[in-house]
Design an enzyme around this catalytic site. Structure first.
Site, PDB file in Angstrom:
ATOM      1  N   CYS A   2      -8.508  27.273 -29.573  1.00  0.00           N
ATOM      2  CA  CYS A   2      -7.770  26.259 -30.234  1.00  0.00           C
ATOM      3  C   CYS A   2      -6.725  26.811 -30.819  1.00  0.00           C
ATOM      4  CB  CYS A   2      -8.959  25.214 -31.071  1.00  0.00           C
ATOM      5  SG  CYS A   2     -10.593  24.282 -30.286  1.00  0.00           S
ATOM      6  N   ARG A  27      -3.678  32.423 -26.375  1.00  0.00           N
ATOM      7  CA  ARG A  27      -5.247  32.171 -27.034  1.00  0.00           C
ATOM      8  C   ARG A  27      -6.491  31.561 -26.321  1.00  0.00           C
ATOM      9  NH1 ARG A  27      -4.232  32.290 -33.202  1.00  0.00           N
ATOM     10  NH2 ARG A  27      -7.039  31.202 -33.314  1.00  0.00           N
ATOM     11  N   TRP A  75      -9.317  24.340 -26.590  1.00  0.00           N
ATOM     12  CA  TRP A  75     -10.613  24.827 -26.069  1.00  0.00           C
ATOM     13  C   TRP A  75     -12.182  24.345 -25.788  1.00  0.00           C
ATOM     14  CZ3 TRP A  75     -15.057  28.426 -26.388  1.00  0.00           C
ATOM     15  CH2 TRP A  75     -14.824  29.155 -24.676  1.00  0.00           C
ATOM     16  N   ASN A 100      -9.689  23.653 -35.384  1.00  0.00           N
ATOM     17  CA  ASN A 100     -10.960  24.223 -35.014  1.00  0.00           C
ATOM     18  C   ASN A 100     -11.334  25.150 -35.620  1.00  0.00           C
ATOM     19  OD1 ASN A 100      -8.144  24.960 -33.826  1.00  0.00           O
ATOM     20  ND2 ASN A 100      -7.616  26.746 -34.715  1.00  0.00           N
ATOM     21  N   GLY A 101     -12.926  25.114 -34.531  1.00  0.00           N
ATOM     22  CA  GLY A 101     -14.105  25.325 -35.410  1.00  0.00           C
ATOM     23  C   GLY A 101     -15.125  24.514 -34.180  1.00  0.00           C
ATOM     24  N   GLU A 482     -16.512  48.450 -19.115  1.00  0.00           N
ATOM     25  CA  GLU A 482     -14.645  47.906 -19.025  1.00  0.00           C
ATOM     26  C   GLU A 482     -14.702  47.958 -17.950  1.00  0.00           C
ATOM     27  OE1 GLU A 482     -14.095  46.810 -21.322  1.00  0.00           O
ATOM     28  OE2 GLU A 482     -11.944  46.683 -21.240  1.00  0.00           O
ATOM     29  N   LYS A 486     -13.208  43.774 -17.040  1.00  0.00           N
ATOM     30  CA  LYS A 486     -11.346  43.359 -16.872  1.00  0.00           C
ATOM     31  C   LYS A 486     -11.850  42.551 -15.129  1.00  0.00           C
ATOM     32  CE  LYS A 486     -10.634  43.812 -19.564  1.00  0.00           C
ATOM     33  NZ  LYS A 486     -10.695  44.212 -21.061  1.00  0.00           N
ATOM     34  N   GLU A 489     -13.160  39.320 -15.802  1.00  0.00           N
ATOM     35  CA  GLU A 489     -12.856  38.084 -16.234  1.00  0.00           C
ATOM     36  C   GLU A 489     -11.335  37.643 -15.339  1.00  0.00           C
ATOM     37  OE1 GLU A 489     -11.960  39.240 -20.831  1.00  0.00           O
ATOM     38  OE2 GLU A 489     -11.653  41.362 -19.563  1.00  0.00           O
ATOM     39  N   HIS A 505     -32.971  53.279  -9.310  1.00  0.00           N
ATOM     40  CA  HIS A 505     -34.212  52.016 -10.566  1.00  0.00           C
ATOM     41  C   HIS A 505     -33.967  50.683  -9.761  1.00  0.00           C
ATOM     42  CE1 HIS A 505     -35.791  55.682 -11.551  1.00  0.00           C
ATOM     43  NE2 HIS A 505     -34.304  56.056 -12.159  1.00  0.00           N
ATOM     44  N   LYS A 604      -8.512  33.940 -25.890  1.00  0.00           N
ATOM     45  CA  LYS A 604      -8.002  35.374 -26.533  1.00  0.00           C
ATOM     46  C   LYS A 604      -8.994  35.443 -27.646  1.00  0.00           C
ATOM     47  CE  LYS A 604      -6.146  39.533 -26.368  1.00  0.00           C
ATOM     48  NZ  LYS A 604      -6.179  40.047 -25.924  1.00  0.00           N
TER      49      LYS A 604
HETATM   50  C1  F6R Z   1     -11.926  40.978 -22.868  1.00  0.00           C
HETATM   51  C2  F6R Z   1     -12.137  40.735 -24.022  1.00  0.00           C
HETATM   52  C3  F6R Z   1     -13.343  40.151 -24.681  1.00  0.00           C
HETATM   53  C4  F6R Z   1     -13.129  40.451 -26.073  1.00  0.00           C
HETATM   54  C5  F6R Z   1     -14.141  39.816 -27.742  1.00  0.00           C
HETATM   55  C6  F6R Z   1     -13.746  40.705 -28.440  1.00  0.00           C
HETATM   56  O1  F6R Z   1     -10.970  41.760 -22.520  1.00  0.00           O
HETATM   57  O2  F6R Z   1     -10.642  40.864 -24.438  1.00  0.00           O
HETATM   58  O3  F6R Z   1     -14.302  40.741 -24.306  1.00  0.00           O
HETATM   59  O4  F6R Z   1     -12.825  42.116 -26.008  1.00  0.00           O
HETATM   60  O5  F6R Z   1     -13.988  38.583 -27.205  1.00  0.00           O
HETATM   61  O6  F6R Z   1     -12.407  40.132 -29.390  1.00  0.00           O
HETATM   62  P1  F6R Z   1     -12.077  40.918 -30.630  1.00  0.00           P
HETATM   63  O7  F6R Z   1     -11.476  42.160 -30.739  1.00  0.00           O
HETATM   64  O8  F6R Z   1     -10.504  40.402 -30.782  1.00  0.00           O
HETATM   65  O9  F6R Z   1     -13.230  40.459 -32.127  1.00  0.00           O
END
Ligand code: F6R
Length: 609
Positions: A2, A27, A75, A100-101, A482, A486, A489, A505, A604
């Site tokens: 949000c 975000r 959000w 927000n929250g 990772e 990616k 996502e 396994h 984000k």
């Molecule tokens: C994936 C991604 C998320 C963040 C996670 C933590 O591409 O961006 O998995 O890494 O939400 O976010 P931060 O680093 O802002 O604590």
């Protein structure tokens, strides 16, 4: 997640609010809304499910104007994304509020408010706050008193901005657990969940502290602390150029940010030409704290957690420091045993992730020697609350899928490794060897970016697939994790990572000609073992995509496709291989036509639990 924008000005603010929301789009959100107090002191509200552009259309068709207003991107947490659940929420045609929250005691408050005669129309946890505020105002309190009386009833996290038609030139804000900044103008003042939203109108900001309340009018900005006393918070000027959100010649922020990595990595490491200078980047208090470190506990979420997993290999192998890594959402609730001399390291691009922040706050005073944060956002909550700070210099990251923030975190963690290994007898020549490798890193990443066309070609094989396996061994296992994160996502392909030695396994059962298997295969001491693991895949009909060092001895053959990676120093390989995997995900998503920069359901900055 949000986003809030609010303004009290001597001019019309609807366009300022909409521009603020556009700037917060990165975000992640699923509905948007705006409330203004018009010249006749009526509340005027537009709310729409979907993009900010839908809200703009509504405003174009039925323009509302006012000098005081609040706006929000939501959000969804409680209640589906819809116009009804979108913020602002109103009460008594008098009060409008954005939040927000998460309000954890909203169910009890609903009951209480329903008994008092309020009709709750949305499924959100927010609407109750608007009614609480209305109820206090109706009892005769000022807007400030009403907000003070309201927030003490709330359990959970909030950043709030509210307007009241009886105080038509005022916006009142409050924060606890979710970020809120005040933007300082001339004849106008603002509130927002981050500075990005307001850069078009001001470069001067006040970062509100936990439990602060703030009251803005066009000509005044007053902050109150949790006791209700007036307090002065410093006004900070944001430097030009640090927050540009321009796409330039790129189609998406993600690919722009992938290509910005050579510069971001260089900036993060800049000036650290010897181990002493490396250490200085952690601040004046670092040497005394680092002298006492016997163990490191890393806590983070998502991609930042993967950075922590890579760091564990460096810290244990190079510095000889024991290291544990845990996701913040587990760490914060677990009964823990810590060894004396443990440094808590939290990693967070945004510096606002709710679980990571809670993990830091839940750490007992006697549990850790001290805390260090690796973050990309100065003045974020984690940066303000940790003892030591390492700021990566990635520049603002807009794409929801983290790319340059991750690789710069890795540079920071390798620098931490250097700082700790100096004290544990790592030879001068080995220290210098690592520094030289870091200096060479931007060039290696640049060479990897030149493989963009080749990766795009490989990516075509993934478009029709529903699943993918990623394999790595040793320090490349978290890089495989990772890579898988990616891909899932942004392309919505189900992807899992395994240490290659685990294949037989269990996961080998999944391998068939419909399961692409991506292997991260630098030329390291585990290469021969990895090759045997990959043979196990090939002999079961699996199709292999091997990201391999040019010198690793792989060749294209039936069901094996090779991406020849530049040869580089082993210590920086995790960073270099990450870049190739980022390109793979980007091209798969692009061809699948997904929203690369704003993948569905994701945000984000994850400021709720
Ligand atoms: C994936 C991604 C998320 C963040 C996670 C933590 O591409 O961006 O998995 O890494 O939400 O976010 P931060 O680093 O802002 O604590």
């Amino acid at each position: 997640m949000c986003g809030i924008v609010a303004a009290a000005a001597r001019r019309e603010v609807s366009e300022i609010l909409l521009e603020g929301l556009r700037r917060l789009e990165y975000r992640g959100y699923d509905s948007a809304g705006m409330a203004l107090i018009d010249e006749k002191h009526n509340l005027k509200i537009h709310k729409r499910k979907g993009k900010v552009s839908e809200l703009e259309n509504a405003q174009r068709q039925h323009p509302y104007h006012g000098n005081t207003g609040i706006a929000h991107t939501r959000w969804a947490t409680h209640g589906e994304p819809s116009g009804l659940n979108a913020h602002p929420h109103i009460s008594g045609q008098r009060v409008a509020l954005v939040h927000n929250g998460i309000i954890e005691n909203h169910a009890a408050l609903r009951v209480e408010l329903s008994e008092a005669g309020y009709e709750i129309t949305s499924a959100t946890d927010t609407e109750v706050i608007a009614h609480l505020l209305h109820s206090s105002l109706s009892a005769g309190g000022s807007l400030l008193q009403a907000m003070q009386q309201t927030v003490v009833k709330l359990e959970g996290a909030y950043a709030l901005a509210a307007i009241d038609i009886a105080n038509p030139d005022t916006v009142i804000g409050a924060r606890k657990g979710s970020p809120l900044v005040a933007g300082v103008g001339i004849g106008e003042n603002f509130l927002a969940s981050d500075t990005m939203a307001l850069r078009q109108v001001t470069d001067r900001f006040i970062y509100l502290e936990e439990e602060d309340l703030v009251c803005i009018t066009p000509d005044s900005l007053q902050v109150y602390n949790a006791d209700g006393s007036k307090v002065q918070r410093p006004v900070e000027r944001i430097k030009e150029g640090l927050e540009t959100a321009d796409l330039g010649s790129f189609d998406h922020y993600m690919i722009k940010e992938i290509f910005e990595q050579p510069a971001a990595l260089e900036a993060t490491f800049a000036g650290a030409t010897n181990a002493q200078k490396v250490e200085e980047r952690f601040g004046l208090a670092a040497p005394a704290l680092f002298d006492r470190v016997k163990k490191v506990q890393i806590v983070a979420c998502g991609t930042s957690f993967h950075a922590g997993l890579v760091a564990r290999y460096w810290l244990e192998e190079i510095a000889g420091v024991s290291c544990e890594v845990e996701v913040a959402s587990e760490f914060r609730y677990r009964k823990r045993v810590q060894y004396e001399g443990t440094l808590l390291v939290v990693i967070s691009q945004s510096g606002e992730t709710a679980d990571t922040l809670a993990a830091l706050r839940n750490a007992n005073a006697d549990e850790f020697l001290g805390s260090l944060v690796v973050s990309n956002v100065d003045n974020s909550s984690l940066v303000r609350e940790c003892d030591l700070v390492f700021l990566t210099r990635a520049g603002i990251e807009i794409g929801v899928a983290s790319t340059k923030a991750f690789t710069t975190q890795l540079v920071a963690l390798l620098m931490l490794t250097l700082a700790l290994s100096r004290r544990r007898g790592l030879s001068e020549s080995r220290q210098q060897d690592i520094i030289t490798a870091l200096q060479y890193l931007p060039r290696c990443v640049q060479q990897t970016l030149e493989l963009n066309d080749a990766v795009q070609h490989l990516s075509e094989a993934f478009i029709s697939k529903r699943h993918a396996l990623f394999l790595g061994r040793g320090i490349q296992y978290p890089i495989a994790m990772e890579g898988a994160l990616k891909l899932k996502e942004i392309s919505y392909i189900h992807a899992e990572a395994y240490p290659a030695g685990e294949l037989k396994h269990g996961p080998l059962a999944l391998v068939d000609d419909d399961m692409p298997v991506v292997a991260v295969a630098p030329n390291d001491e585990l290469l021969e073992k990895l090759k045997s693991n990959l043979e196990e895949v090939r002999s079961r009909g699996g199709e292999l995509f091997v990201f391999a060092d040019k010198e690793a001895g792989f060749a294209n053959e039936s069901r094996v496709r090779i991406l020849p990676m530049p040869h580089c120093h082993e210590v920086i390989r995790p960073i270099v291989y990450t870049v190739a995997l980022q390109l793979l995900s980007y091209h798969v998503a692009l061809q699948k036509g997904t929203d690369v920069d704003k993948p569905r359901n994701l945000a984000k900055s994850v400021t709720v639990e």
